[in-house]
Design a protein around this motif. Structure first.
Motif, PDB file in Angstrom:
ATOM      1  N   SER A 112       0.862  -1.175   0.023  1.00 39.22           N
ATOM      2  CA  SER A 112       0.061  -0.085   0.009  1.00 39.22           C
ATOM      3  C   SER A 112       0.738   1.294  -0.020  1.00 39.22           C
ATOM      4  N   ALA A 113       0.248   2.345  -0.545  1.00 38.15           N
ATOM      5  CA  ALA A 113       1.130   3.662  -0.570  1.00 38.15           C
ATOM      6  C   ALA A 113       1.432   3.870   0.928  1.00 38.15           C
ATOM      7  N   ARG A 124       4.353   1.819   2.071  1.00 38.29           N
ATOM      8  CA  ARG A 124       5.575   2.345   1.287  1.00 38.29           C
ATOM      9  C   ARG A 124       6.253   3.691   1.608  1.00 38.29           C
ATOM     10  N   ASP A 125       5.277   4.575   1.945  1.00 35.54           N
ATOM     11  CA  ASP A 125       5.871   5.857   2.341  1.00 35.54           C
ATOM     12  C   ASP A 125       6.656   5.669   3.886  1.00 35.54           C
ATOM     13  N   ASP A 163      -3.714  -0.558  -2.646  1.00 39.75           N
ATOM     14  CA  ASP A 163      -4.483   0.534  -1.746  1.00 39.75           C
ATOM     15  C   ASP A 163      -6.028   0.101  -2.024  1.00 39.75           C
TER      16      ASP A 163
END
Length: 215
Positions: free
Chosen positions: A17-18, A21-22, A182
Motif C-alpha cells: 500500500s502507499a 511504502r511511505d 490500496d
C-alpha cells in the motif's frame, strides 16, 4: 529503469500500500547524527556496541549503514509503548544509565573507555551484562540485576530496528508487508511449507542463502 541501489525492489511492488511504502521509504533516510535523547557519551557507547551485538555484514552489502544508533536514539524520545520492568526507570533514563554503566565498567576493568575496547572485549562485557554479572551500585548507574533486565530491552529494540528496515526485509526475503495495494487485499495463496509466491522477494543475504542451502 532499475531502482537505485539503496531502494529495495519490494518498495515498488504493487502488493504494497502507499501508506506502508511511505513508512518504509522514510526508513531509508539518515536521521540526525546528533543525539536527540542520549548524552554524547552514552550515544557513543551505543554506537560502539551495536556492531558487536548484531553484525550486519552477512545480511547487507558492505558499507550499508541503516543508522541503527540514530534511529534507536530517536525512538527513545517517544512516544513509547508504556511498558517497562518494575526495577528499571523510564526508558530514556534506563538507556542512559545502562550505557554509562558499561562505559564505567570498561574503564574500571580495562583502563579505557568502552569505545576504545577491541570488539572481542566489548563482546565479553556484553556477555557479562546479559548474565547478570555486570553492574554498578551507584547513583545514575544500573545494578547487576537491572543491567540483566535492560539487556533484554536492548536486544528487543535492536531487532525491531533492524527488521523494520526495508533493505533488511529485501535481503532476508521477508514479504510480510506485501499483502496488497490500496484498492484490494491481494494476500497470499501459497501458504504451505517452503512455498513462495511469485511476487515475494528472493533472499539475497549470504546468511539466508546459507540457510537455504542446508534445507
Amino acid at each position: 529503469m532499475s531502482p537505485p541501489p539503496d531502494r529495495p525492489e519490494i518498495l515498488d511492488s504493487d502488493h504494497i500500500s502507499a501508506r506502508t511504502r511511505d513508512i518504509l521509504t522514510s526508513r531509508l533516510s539518515a536521521p540526525e547524527t546528533q543525539p536527540r535523547t542520549l548524552s554524547l557519551q552514552a550515544y557513543a557507547v551505543l554506537d560502539a556496541l551495536l556492531p558487536v551485538l548484531l553484525p550486519l555484514d552477512e545480511i547487507l552489502p558492505p558499507g550499508t549503514d541503516i543508522n541503527m544508533t540514530a534511529r534507536i536514539d530517536a525512538a527513545l524520545s517517544g512516544p513509547r509503548d508504556g511498558w517497562r520492568f518494575a526495577n528499571l526507570p523510564p526508558d530514556a533514563e534506563a538507556w542512559e544509565a545502562a550505557l554509562l554503566t558499561l562505559d564505567d565498567v570498561a574503564a574500571e576493568q580495562h583502563g579505557i573507555r568502552f569505545i576504545h575496547l577491541a570488539p572481542e572485549l566489548r563482546g565479553t562485557l556484553l556477555d557479562a551484562m546479559m548474565t547478570g554479572q555486570l553492574g554498578l551500585d551507584r547513583d545514575g548507574r544500573l545494578s547487576m540485576p537491572q543491567m540483566a533486565r535492560w539487556a533484554g530491552d536492548l536486544r528487543g529494540e535492536v531487532v525491531d530496528c533492524v527488521m523494520s528496515d526495508p533493505r533488511v526485509q529485501q535481503a532476508l526475503g521477508i514479504s510480510s508487508s506485501l499483502t496488497g495495494g490500496d484498492t484490494v487485499f491481494q494476500g497470499f495463496t501459497e501458504v504451505g511449507p517452503d512455498s513462495r509466491e511469485d511476487f515475494e522477494p528472493k533472499a539475497t543475504a549470504p546468511l539466508a542463502q546459507m540457510a537455504d542451502s542446508r534445507e
